[in-house]
Design a protein around this motif. Structure first.
Motif, PDB file in Angstrom:
ATOM      1  N   SER A  51      40.403  44.217  76.587  1.00 30.54           N
ATOM      2  CA  SER A  51      39.103  43.908  75.979  1.00 30.54           C
ATOM      3  C   SER A  51      39.236  43.474  74.525  1.00 30.54           C
ATOM      4  O   SER A  51      38.367  42.784  74.004  1.00 30.54           O
ATOM      5  N   ALA A  52      40.362  43.820  73.890  1.00 33.30           N
ATOM      6  CA  ALA A  52      40.537  43.495  72.476  1.00 33.30           C
ATOM      7  C   ALA A  52      41.462  42.314  72.244  1.00 33.30           C
ATOM      8  O   ALA A  52      41.236  41.513  71.328  1.00 33.30           O
ATOM      9  N   HIS A  53      42.498  42.158  73.053  1.00 33.44           N
ATOM     10  CA  HIS A  53      43.518  41.130  72.785  1.00 33.44           C
ATOM     11  C   HIS A  53      43.925  40.456  74.081  1.00 33.44           C
ATOM     12  O   HIS A  53      45.028  40.673  74.596  1.00 33.44           O
ATOM     13  N   LEU A  54      43.065  39.611  74.636  1.00 37.39           N
ATOM     14  CA  LEU A  54      43.378  38.957  75.897  1.00 37.39           C
ATOM     15  C   LEU A  54      44.533  37.969  75.756  1.00 37.39           C
ATOM     16  O   LEU A  54      45.439  37.919  76.585  1.00 37.39           O
ATOM     17  N   GLU A  55      44.515  37.156  74.696  1.00 37.31           N
ATOM     18  CA  GLU A  55      45.496  36.090  74.556  1.00 37.31           C
ATOM     19  C   GLU A  55      46.925  36.632  74.498  1.00 37.31           C
ATOM     20  O   GLU A  55      47.862  35.952  74.916  1.00 37.31           O
ATOM     21  N   GLU A  56      47.104  37.823  73.979  1.00 38.67           N
ATOM     22  CA  GLU A  56      48.450  38.371  73.835  1.00 38.67           C
ATOM     23  C   GLU A  56      49.070  38.755  75.165  1.00 38.67           C
ATOM     24  O   GLU A  56      50.300  38.878  75.266  1.00 38.67           O
ATOM     25  N   PHE A  57      48.261  38.937  76.202  1.00 42.06           N
ATOM     26  CA  PHE A  57      48.766  39.465  77.456  1.00 42.06           C
ATOM     27  C   PHE A  57      48.802  38.434  78.576  1.00 42.06           C
ATOM     28  O   PHE A  57      49.086  38.776  79.718  1.00 42.06           O
ATOM     29  N   ARG A  58      48.521  37.192  78.271  1.00 44.78           N
ATOM     30  CA  ARG A  58      48.613  36.161  79.304  1.00 44.78           C
ATOM     31  C   ARG A  58      50.066  36.026  79.745  1.00 44.78           C
ATOM     32  O   ARG A  58      50.981  35.958  78.933  1.00 44.78           O
ATOM     33  N   CYS A  82      47.458  38.194  83.768  1.00 42.33           N
ATOM     34  CA  CYS A  82      47.901  38.926  82.575  1.00 42.33           C
ATOM     35  C   CYS A  82      48.933  39.982  82.971  1.00 42.33           C
ATOM     36  O   CYS A  82      48.825  40.603  84.029  1.00 42.33           O
ATOM     37  N   LEU A 117      43.171  47.528  75.933  1.00 40.75           N
ATOM     38  CA  LEU A 117      43.987  46.446  75.372  1.00 40.75           C
ATOM     39  C   LEU A 117      43.448  45.078  75.765  1.00 40.75           C
ATOM     40  O   LEU A 117      43.379  44.158  74.937  1.00 40.75           O
ATOM     41  N   LYS A 158      53.544  47.201  74.159  1.00 43.62           N
ATOM     42  CA  LYS A 158      52.149  47.347  73.755  1.00 43.62           C
ATOM     43  C   LYS A 158      51.556  48.690  74.136  1.00 43.62           C
ATOM     44  O   LYS A 158      50.467  49.023  73.728  1.00 43.62           O
TER      45      LYS A 158
END
Length: 639
Positions: free
Chosen positions: A167-174, A141, A165, A147
Motif C-alpha cells: 500500500s505504501a511502495h508498489l513500484e519497489e516490488f514489481r 509483485c 508494504l 524489505k
C-alpha cells in the motif's frame, strides 16, 4: 504457507485483500465487494465451462494471521487451463479494482514462480517463497527478502506486513521484467482463448439431456467426468436406463471444452445390451455422433443414480436472496444484457445464465452441503418440459461441428514444438553476471578437496561441510587398544599378509631372528620399501611405454627445456634411462586438465539429466552450465 485450506489434488486457492490494511470495514463490505467483482466478470464467466468446479468468491473472516478477505478454492481436475484462466481473472480484478491485492497458490505452492523458474533470483527458494507473490493494479509483485525486517533467511513474511508494504511502495516490488514476461506469456490470449478452447460436436442424445443442457450447458463437464471415472457399480444404474431411455434420442449440438471432448473420444466403451443403446456400424456417417451421445447419456444416468431426491434448496428462487438485486443492477451497469429488451427471449436466456452463475459463485454458503450435479439435473427435469417434435425439427438445421484433427499431432508438428522449447531454453538470459563465467580451476580444486577427505561410516563428506564437531583419529591409541584386545600374538601377520610381503620383500620371513636383529631390520625397512616401490613403478612404466595409454591423457604444455628438466627429475626418468630406443613423449600428465575434461565429458553424457558428475559437483556448490553446443546441434538436426 498456512495450512488452512484443504490441499486437494489439482486445486487452486485465491485470496483478495482490501487496501489499506487495518482500515475499518463494515460487516457487509466484503460481500458487497465480492458482488461487484463477480458482476464485472459475469460476461466472461456465465458461459464458461469449468472442468470440475467454478470460480467463486465469498467473504472469509480473519483466521490464523490471515486478514479478512474474499476468496475461494477451485478444483480444476485434468484441465490445467482452468487454473491459468483464474490467474488471468485475478490480474484483471486487481486492474479494475486497485484497492484489491490478490495472491494464489495450489498444491505445488507458488506455481507462478515455477513458471518463471529460469529467471528467479538466487535467494528465492521454496522454503521462503510463501506470501511473496501478489497481483496489485494488474502487475505481478514479489516482496524482496531485504524489505521484511527481522525476517529469517528461510522464513516467509506475514500477509499483514506484505499488505502494508504494497500500500505504501508498489513500484519497489514489481517483479523483474523476465519474470513478468514469463507469467504474462502464459496467460496471454485471454479472453479470446476461451472461445478457442471450446469444441462443438453433434451428439445423438435423449431429449431430456438436450433440455437439461439447454438450461445448464456447464453440466456436460460433470457428465463427462462421471463416465470417464466410472466403475462397474456405476454402470449397474445403466442396466437399463431409468431417467434417460434411448427411445427419445434426437440429434443435437453440444459444446465441450477440448479437454472434455478428448476425454470422451479417447475412451473405448461398448454399451451393455441391457442399456438399450445399440451403435451403428463404424462406417456409418453418424457413428461418431451416436458414440458420443451414448457415452454422454451414460454419464448423465450415473449422476442421477447417485441422488434419490431433489434438494429443497434447489426450489428456492434466486430473487429471494438479498444480494441478488445489487448483483442484477451491477450486471445492467456493465452492459451484460447488451441492449436486449427486458422480457425478450434473449434477455431471459441471459438472465437465466446469470442466475445459475450467481448461485454457483456467490450465494452458496461454505457450511452447507453443495447441491450435487445429479440433484441439479433432476431439478431441471422437473422445471423444464420439451417437445420431441420441435427438437427433431431443430436437429435438421444444426450448426456444423468443429474439426477434431487437433486430437492428432504429426511428426513435423512435434518437431516444431521441440525446436521451440529448445530455442526458449537457449534464449534464457543469465540473471547474474557472475554466472556467465565458469572457473574450471574451481572444479579441479573442488574434486581434489573431495577426494582428500576421509569417508565416514555414513558416506563421503562434502569438503566444506559445516559440521561443528570434527572427527579426530589417534593412530597410536588405536594400535595400543587393538594390541590389548588381540593379545601378544597380534603382531604376527596372517597368511595373506605374509604372501604379499614376501613378494615385495617388505619383511624378512625368517622366524629365527632375534629381537635385536629384528629391530635393526625395522630401521632399514623404509629404504627397502621405497626401493621396492620405485623398481615396481619403473617396471610398470616400461610396460606402458609400449602401449597407447599415455596418448589418452592431456600433458602439460611447456617449453622443451623445462620439459627436459622435468623429465630428468621426474618419476619417468628411469623409463628413458632403461629404454633408450623409446624416445616417446614423457611430458608430465596435466592432472587438473584430465580431471576437468573427464568431468565435462561425463556431465555432457548426462544430456541434462541427473547423474554422478552433476550430483557430486552440485553437492560442493559447483554448478556447470548447459552444453549449448550440443543443444544447438540437436535442435538443428531435429533429433
Amino acid at each position: 504457507m498456512e495450512p488452512l485450506w484443504r490441499r486437494a489434488e489439482d486445486a487452486v486457492r485465491y485470496q483478495l485483500f482490501l487496501l489499506p490494511p487495518g482500515a475499518e470495514q463494515g460487516e457487509d463490505a466484503l460481500p458487497r465487494c465480492a458482488e461487484r467483482v463477480l458482476a464485472r466478470l459475469a460476461p466472461l464467466l456465465v458461459s464458461y465451462v469449468w472442468q470440475r468446479e467454478p470460480f467463486s468468491l465469498r467473504a472469509r473472516p480473519a483466521r490464523g494471521g490471515v486478514p479478512a478477505h474474499i476468496g475461494g478454492v477451485t478444483e480444476f481436475g485434468d484441465n490445467i487451463e482452468d487454473e491459468w484462466f483464474i490467474v488471468y481473472l485475478l490480474q484483471q480484478i486487481t486492474k479494475e479494482f486497485p484497492e484489491l491485492v490478490a495472491r494464489l497458490d495450489d498444491n505445488d505452492g507458488e506455481f507462478l514462480l515455477i513458471e518463471a523458474a529460469d529467471f528467479l533470483p538466487k535467494w528465492l527458494n521454496p522454503e521462503n517463497s510463501a506470501n511473496r507473490v501478489f497481483f496489485h493494479r494488474g502487475e505481478l509483485c514479489i516482496i524482496p527478502q531485504s524489505k521484511t525486517c527481522g525476517e529469517e533467511p528461510a522464513s516467509s513474511p506475514a500477509i499483514p506486513q506484505v499488505l502494508a508494504l504494497l500500500s505504501a511502495h508498489l513500484e519497489e516490488f514489481r517483479a523483474a521484467k523476465p519474470i513478468r514476461t514469463a507469467v504474462y506469456k502464459r496467460i496471454s490470449g485471454y479472453p479470446d482463448k476461451i472461445k478457442a478452447s471450446l469444441h462443438q460436436a453433434h451428439c445423438f442424445l435423449p431429449a431430456g439431456i438436450v433440455g437439461v443442457l439447454k438450461e445448464r450447458p456447464s453440466l456436460v463437464a460433470a457428465a463427462v467426468e462421471a463416465f470417464y471415472l466410472r466403475d462397474p457399480i456405476d454402470l449397474r444404474a445403466c442396466h437399463p436406463f431409468k431417467i434417460f431411455p434411448p427411445d427419445t434420442r434426437v440429434m443435437s449440438c453440444v459444446t465441450f471444452t477440448k479437454c472434455l471432448y478428448a476425454q470422451l473420444m479417447q475412451q473405448k466403451f461398448v454399451p451393455d445390451r441391457r442399456s438399450g443403446y445399440i451403435l451403428p456400424s463404424p462406417s456409418h456417417h453418424q457413428y461418431k455422433a451416436h458414440e458420443l451421445g451414448m457415452k454422454l447419456a451414460h454419464g448423465f444416468e450415473i449422476l442421477c443414480s447417485k441422488c434419490s431426491k431433489v434438494s429443497p434448496d434447489s426450489k428456492r428462487p434466486v430473487s429471494n436472496n438479498p444480494l441478488w438485486d445489487g448483483f442484477l443492477n451491477s450486471l445492467k451497469k456493465n452492459n451484460y444484457f447488451k441492449g436486449e429488451l427486458e422480457g425478450s427471449e434473449k434477455y431471459l436466456e441471459r438472465l437465466r445464465m446469470a442466475e445459475n452463475y450467481f448461485q454457483q459463485s456467490a450465494i452458496k454458503p461454505e457450511s452447507s452441503v453443495a447441491m450435487s450435479p445429479g440433484e441439479e439435473i433432476l431439478t431441471l427435469l422437473q422445471k423444464t418440459s420439451y417437445n420431441l417434435k420441435e427438437l427433431e425439427e431443430a436437429a435438421a438445421s444444426l450448426p456444423s461441428e468443429d474439426d477434431d484433427s487437433w486430437l492428432e499431432i504429426s511428426e513435423d508438428a512435434l518437431a516444431q514444438i521441440l525446436n521451440e522449447a529448445s530455442a526458449k531454453r537457449e534464449s534464457v538470459p543469465p540473471l547474474h553476471e557472475e554466472e556467465q563465467n565458469y572457473d574450471l580451476g574451481a572444479v579441479a580444486e573442488s574434486m581434489k578437496a573431495f577426494v582428500s577427505k576421509v569417508s565416514a561410516h555414513d558416506g563421503a563428506e562434502i569438503p566444506w561441510s559445516t559440521d561443528e564437531a570434527h572427527v579426530t583419529f589417534d593412530v597410536e591409541s588405536f594400535t595400543n587398544a587393538l594390541d590389548r584386545i588381540l593379545g601378544a600374538d597380534s603382531e604376527e601377520l596372517d597368511s595373506d599378509d605374509l604372501d604379499e610381503e614376501e613378494e615385495f620383500k617388505f619383511l624378512d620371513s625368517d622366524e629365527d631372528l632375534n629381537i635385536e636383529a629384528h629391530g635393526e631390520e625395522q630401521k632399514a625397512l623404509p629404504n627397502e620399501i621405497m626401493g621396492s616401490l620405485r623398481s615396481y613403478m619403473n617396471e610398470m612404466d616400461r610396460e606402458l611405454a609400449h602401449t597407447n595409454v599415455g596418448k589418452s591423457f592431456n600433458t602439460q604444455k611447456k617449453m622443451v627445456s623445462s620439459a627436459k628438466a622435468v623429465v630428468s627429475q621426474g618419476p619417468y626418468s628411469n623409463l628413458e634411462d632403461d629404454s633408450g630406443a623409446e624416445d616417446g613423449d614423457t611430458t608430465p600428465v596435466d592432472v587438473d586438465m584430465n580431471l576437468v575434461t573427464n568431468l565435462l565429458e561425463s556431465y555432457s553424457a548426462q544430456a541434462g539429466l541427473s547423474g554422478p558428475a552433476s550430483n557430486i559437483l552440485q553437492s560442493m556448490g559447483v554448478h556447470l552450465p548447459d552444453n549449448m553446443d550440443q543443444i544447438r546441434t540437436s535442435s538443428g538436426t531435429g533429433e
